[in-house]
Design a protein around this motif. Structure first.
Motif, PDB file in Angstrom:
ATOM      1  N   ALA A  11     -12.790  30.462 -81.799  1.00 37.16           N
ATOM      2  CA  ALA A  11     -11.338  30.478 -81.619  1.00 37.16           C
ATOM      3  C   ALA A  11     -10.899  31.714 -80.870  1.00 37.16           C
ATOM      4  CB  ALA A  11     -10.640  30.433 -82.979  1.00 37.16           C
ATOM      5  N   GLY A  12     -10.212  31.540 -79.780  1.00 38.87           N
ATOM      6  CA  GLY A  12      -9.596  32.659 -79.095  1.00 38.87           C
ATOM      7  C   GLY A  12      -8.101  32.529 -79.303  1.00 38.87           C
ATOM      8  N   ARG A  13      -7.469  33.515 -79.895  1.00 33.82           N
ATOM      9  CA  ARG A  13      -6.076  33.360 -80.288  1.00 33.82           C
ATOM     10  C   ARG A  13      -5.239  34.556 -79.871  1.00 33.82           C
ATOM     11  NH1 ARG A  13      -6.800  28.314 -80.552  1.00 33.82           N
ATOM     12  NH2 ARG A  13      -7.790  27.471 -82.381  1.00 33.82           N
ATOM     13  N   THR A  57     -12.495  36.150 -77.950  1.00 33.47           N
ATOM     14  CA  THR A  57     -12.877  34.907 -78.609  1.00 33.47           C
ATOM     15  C   THR A  57     -13.751  35.243 -79.808  1.00 33.47           C
ATOM     16  OG1 THR A  57     -12.812  33.667 -76.534  1.00 33.47           O
ATOM     17  CG2 THR A  57     -14.061  32.693 -78.344  1.00 33.47           C
ATOM     18  N   VAL A  58     -13.400  34.718 -80.960  1.00 33.25           N
ATOM     19  CA  VAL A  58     -14.132  34.962 -82.198  1.00 33.25           C
ATOM     20  C   VAL A  58     -14.872  33.689 -82.591  1.00 33.25           C
ATOM     21  CG1 VAL A  58     -13.917  35.501 -84.655  1.00 33.25           C
ATOM     22  CG2 VAL A  58     -12.476  36.699 -82.993  1.00 33.25           C
ATOM     23  N   PRO A  93     -10.423  24.488 -68.271  1.00 37.56           N
ATOM     24  CA  PRO A  93     -11.283  25.206 -67.321  1.00 37.56           C
ATOM     25  C   PRO A  93     -11.751  26.573 -67.825  1.00 37.56           C
ATOM     26  CG  PRO A  93      -9.462  24.178 -66.166  1.00 37.56           C
ATOM     27  CD  PRO A  93      -9.186  23.984 -67.631  1.00 37.56           C
ATOM     28  N   GLY A  94     -10.870  27.315 -68.478  1.00 39.71           N
ATOM     29  CA  GLY A  94     -11.261  28.632 -68.979  1.00 39.71           C
ATOM     30  C   GLY A  94     -12.314  28.536 -70.064  1.00 39.71           C
ATOM     31  N   PHE A  95     -12.114  27.609 -71.009  1.00 36.61           N
ATOM     32  CA  PHE A  95     -13.090  27.443 -72.073  1.00 36.61           C
ATOM     33  C   PHE A  95     -14.387  26.861 -71.519  1.00 36.61           C
ATOM     34  CE2 PHE A  95     -15.102  25.075 -75.548  1.00 36.61           C
ATOM     35  CZ  PHE A  95     -15.262  26.105 -76.467  1.00 36.61           C
ATOM     36  N   LEU A 102     -20.831  31.458 -74.793  1.00 34.29           N
ATOM     37  CA  LEU A 102     -20.622  31.328 -76.224  1.00 34.29           C
ATOM     38  C   LEU A 102     -21.772  30.570 -76.882  1.00 34.29           C
ATOM     39  CD1 LEU A 102     -16.824  30.412 -76.207  1.00 34.29           C
ATOM     40  CD2 LEU A 102     -17.830  32.614 -76.832  1.00 34.29           C
ATOM     41  N   ARG A 103     -22.223  29.518 -76.223  1.00 37.61           N
ATOM     42  CA  ARG A 103     -23.332  28.721 -76.761  1.00 37.61           C
ATOM     43  C   ARG A 103     -24.576  29.578 -76.905  1.00 37.61           C
ATOM     44  NH1 ARG A 103     -25.975  25.909 -79.560  1.00 37.61           N
ATOM     45  NH2 ARG A 103     -26.957  23.935 -79.051  1.00 37.61           N
TER      46      ARG A 103
END
Length: 245
Positions: A11-13, A57-58, A93-95, A102-103
């Motif tokens: 989650a990026g918040r 992003t956490v 697109p950003g994710f 991240l993977r």
């Protein structure tokens, strides 16, 4: 879900003023999905830093695919997706650009910190010899705070800087107590192990059983340090831990 058979949420918040990236991620995750965030265990945080602003992003582990529900207008549907199927979706697109990084980070086993409580207590003259249980309580409380805040990642110089470096990790924290210190109560975020016999033997056992991730044992005892290195763990001096605390 990831290959380690744990469910993972990333989650990026947006964080409110004065709020940490983790606190912001957990708060908005709860607000937007209804997930009981107390069940989540933070793993790591990566940061995109563009000087004028940054985006963190956490990633966190969940014990299972927790119930989710659409609770605001930002989402139309929510579901848990196996990690190896994420790239099959039509991603923002950003994710989508960030997901390979991240993977890869999710595949890294979580680090483990095993603390020789008696040795760490003995490294600072705070009157621990008068009240070993009280000194253990103080140290465990500090370890609990460290487990909640995580440990900043020490950046290493790279020819080509990583665009999404890991900036913080949340290790699994195991504290081994012995003797009178066994009277200290359990604390949040720390696995308190009460040695029935030798504290050193229990530290070695915990280091060997900690899992496939990197294990660091905090002690200044040279004999114990040699034993845990033989078990495949690294060693940190108490001063390093106390500086973090």
């Amino acid at each position: 879900m990831e290959p380690l058979r744990r469910d993972v949420g990333a989650a990026g918040r947006r964080s409110a003023r004065g709020e940490s990236a983790l606190a912001g991620a957990l708060r908005e995750t709860n607000e937007e999905t209804g997930i009981e965030v107390a069940a989540l265990r933070p793993r790591f945080a990566v940061r995109l830093d563009l000087d004028v602003w940054s985006y963190t992003t956490v990633a966190a582990d969940a014990p299972a695919a927790l119930p989710v529900a659409v609770s605001d207008r930002e989402s139309t549907a929510l579901e848990w997706v196996p990690a190896d199927r994420v790239a099959d979706r039509e991603l923002h697109p950003g994710f989508g650009a960030a997901w390979p990084r991240l993977r890869a980070a999710l595949l890294d086993p979580a680090p483990v910190l095993v603390v020789d409580v008696a040795n760490v207590m003995g490294s600072r003259p705070d009157g621990w010899w008068k009240d070993r249980a009280g000194a253990a309580r103080r140290l465990l409380a500090s370890l609990s705070a460290l487990a909640a805040a995580g440990i900043p990642e020490e950046a290493e110089p790279e020819p080509v800087p990583e665009p999404l470096p890991v900036v913080r990790r949340w290790p699994r924290v195991i504290a081994v107590v012995e003797g009178e210190a066994r009277a200290a109560e359990d604390v949040s975020g720390v696995e308190v192990v009460r040695a029935g016999g030798s504290g050193d033997d229990e530290v070695v056992a915990q280091a060997a059983l900690a899992g496939s991730g990197p294990v660091a044992v905090v002690t200044a005892d040279r004999g114990l340090a040699d034993r845990v290195r033989a078990a495949g763990a690294s060693v940190l001096g108490p001063r390093r831990l106390l500086d973090l605390l």
